[in-house]
Design a protein around this motif. Structure first.
Motif, PDB file in Angstrom:
ATOM      1  N   VAL A  44     -21.914 -25.280  -5.143  1.00  0.00           N
ATOM      2  CA  VAL A  44     -23.162 -26.432  -5.602  1.00  0.00           C
ATOM      3  C   VAL A  44     -23.140 -27.737  -4.885  1.00  0.00           C
ATOM      4  N   ASP A  45     -22.033 -28.356  -4.999  1.00  0.00           N
ATOM      5  CA  ASP A  45     -21.834 -29.748  -4.234  1.00  0.00           C
ATOM      6  C   ASP A  45     -22.171 -29.838  -2.778  1.00  0.00           C
ATOM      7  N   LEU A  73     -27.674 -23.715  -8.679  1.00  0.00           N
ATOM      8  CA  LEU A  73     -28.403 -24.083  -7.422  1.00  0.00           C
ATOM      9  C   LEU A  73     -29.682 -23.718  -7.709  1.00  0.00           C
ATOM     10  N   ARG A  74     -30.289 -22.860  -8.243  1.00  0.00           N
ATOM     11  CA  ARG A  74     -31.724 -22.568  -8.655  1.00  0.00           C
ATOM     12  C   ARG A  74     -32.629 -23.905  -9.317  1.00  0.00           C
ATOM     13  N   ARG A  75     -31.481 -24.557  -9.967  1.00  0.00           N
ATOM     14  CA  ARG A  75     -32.305 -25.735 -10.429  1.00  0.00           C
ATOM     15  C   ARG A  75     -32.216 -26.952  -9.525  1.00  0.00           C
ATOM     16  N   ALA A  76     -30.902 -27.248  -8.864  1.00  0.00           N
ATOM     17  CA  ALA A  76     -30.795 -28.325  -8.237  1.00  0.00           C
ATOM     18  C   ALA A  76     -31.350 -28.169  -6.519  1.00  0.00           C
ATOM     19  N   ALA A  77     -31.088 -27.126  -6.084  1.00  0.00           N
ATOM     20  CA  ALA A  77     -31.305 -26.787  -4.556  1.00  0.00           C
ATOM     21  C   ALA A  77     -32.150 -25.269  -4.527  1.00  0.00           C
ATOM     22  N   ARG A  81     -31.194 -20.164  -0.018  1.00  0.00           N
ATOM     23  CA  ARG A  81     -31.100 -18.773  -0.439  1.00  0.00           C
ATOM     24  C   ARG A  81     -29.697 -18.043  -0.765  1.00  0.00           C
ATOM     25  N   ALA A  82     -29.632 -17.779  -1.774  1.00  0.00           N
ATOM     26  CA  ALA A  82     -28.148 -17.395  -2.163  1.00  0.00           C
ATOM     27  C   ALA A  82     -27.910 -15.654  -2.089  1.00  0.00           C
ATOM     28  N   GLY A 102     -31.201 -14.702  -7.124  1.00  0.00           N
ATOM     29  CA  GLY A 102     -30.558 -14.401  -5.959  1.00  0.00           C
ATOM     30  C   GLY A 102     -31.372 -13.770  -4.752  1.00  0.00           C
ATOM     31  N   ALA A 103     -30.766 -14.022  -3.462  1.00  0.00           N
ATOM     32  CA  ALA A 103     -31.713 -13.505  -2.678  1.00  0.00           C
ATOM     33  C   ALA A 103     -31.170 -12.291  -2.130  1.00  0.00           C
TER      34      ALA A 103
END
Length: 219
Positions: A44-45, A73-77, A81-82, A102-103
């Protein structure tokens, strides 16, 4: 015209796995591995500090697991695409991850060409489903779903045109856009347009959700 380079972060707690993926991805001229993470917190960082287009995210990691990292990730960035890295033994976690946005998913022992293709597909906004595992995962989930979901699925699918239902049925089989195009005698670009339209009409976030809906509806 030079293609835009796809920035990638690899998140896996096994150094050898990360090294192998890096070697494969960096062999492609349009992909750059900008960072590696050994746990979900680092993932995440690094997503926030490096702004990658694609994150390869293992589910089983220390400090913070992949599912929790995906939620952050969905909230912050949300623009990252994960792609979920998985094995056959993690089917239920994969399905949860895809349900969280998730992608797509990719088996860790996928061929180099499939790995590169998955990253390119995710960067282009497509949800990538490993052809070798899609049908197996879908079958596992469908076997436990209640009959009422089938009725709901059939109601939603009834809103599609006959051609759209045909494309959706092939999604349920786990076919790629190219393979579906060959089956339906359509171009890959045309299939991609149909897929986007189907996802919008059905309210699905990705191809997996649409594939599950297709199976529930009996297509």
């Amino acid at each position: 015209m030079t293609a835009e380079v796809i920035r990638v972060v690899i998140a896996d707690d096994e150094p050898l796995i990360r090294a192998g993926i890096r070697m494969i991805l960096t062999s492609a001229p349009d992909i750059e591995v900008v960072a590696e993470a050994a746990n979900g917190r680092e993932a995440v960082d690094l997503a926030l500090s490096h702004a990658p287009a694609v994150m390869l995210l293992d589910i089983q990691m220390p400090v913070m697991d992949g599912l929790t990292a995906l939620g952050e990730l969905r909230r912050a960035a949300p623009e990252v695409r994960a792609l979920i890295l998985t094995t056959f033994g993690e089917k239920e976690n994969v399905l949860r991850a895809l349900g969280q946005g998730g992608a797509g998913f990719l088996l860790k022992d996928s061929a180099p060409g499939e790995l590169i293709g998955a990253v390119r597909a995710a960067a282009a906004g497509d949800a990538y489903l490993s052809p070798g595992a899609t049908r197996h995962v879908v079958d596992q989930l469908v076997s436990g779903r209640a009959a009422v979901r089938g009725e709901e699925a059939r109601r939603r699918v009834a809103e599609l045109s006959e051609r759209e239902r045909g494309v959706l049925a092939l999604l349920g089989e786990g076919l790629s856009n190219a393979d579906a195009g060959r089956r339906l005698h359509m171009s890959e670009a045309t299939v991609k347009t149909y897929v986007s339209r189907i996802l919008a009409k059905l309210g699905c976030e990705n191809r997996v959700q649409a594939a599950l809906l297709a199976r529930d509806a009996g297509l």
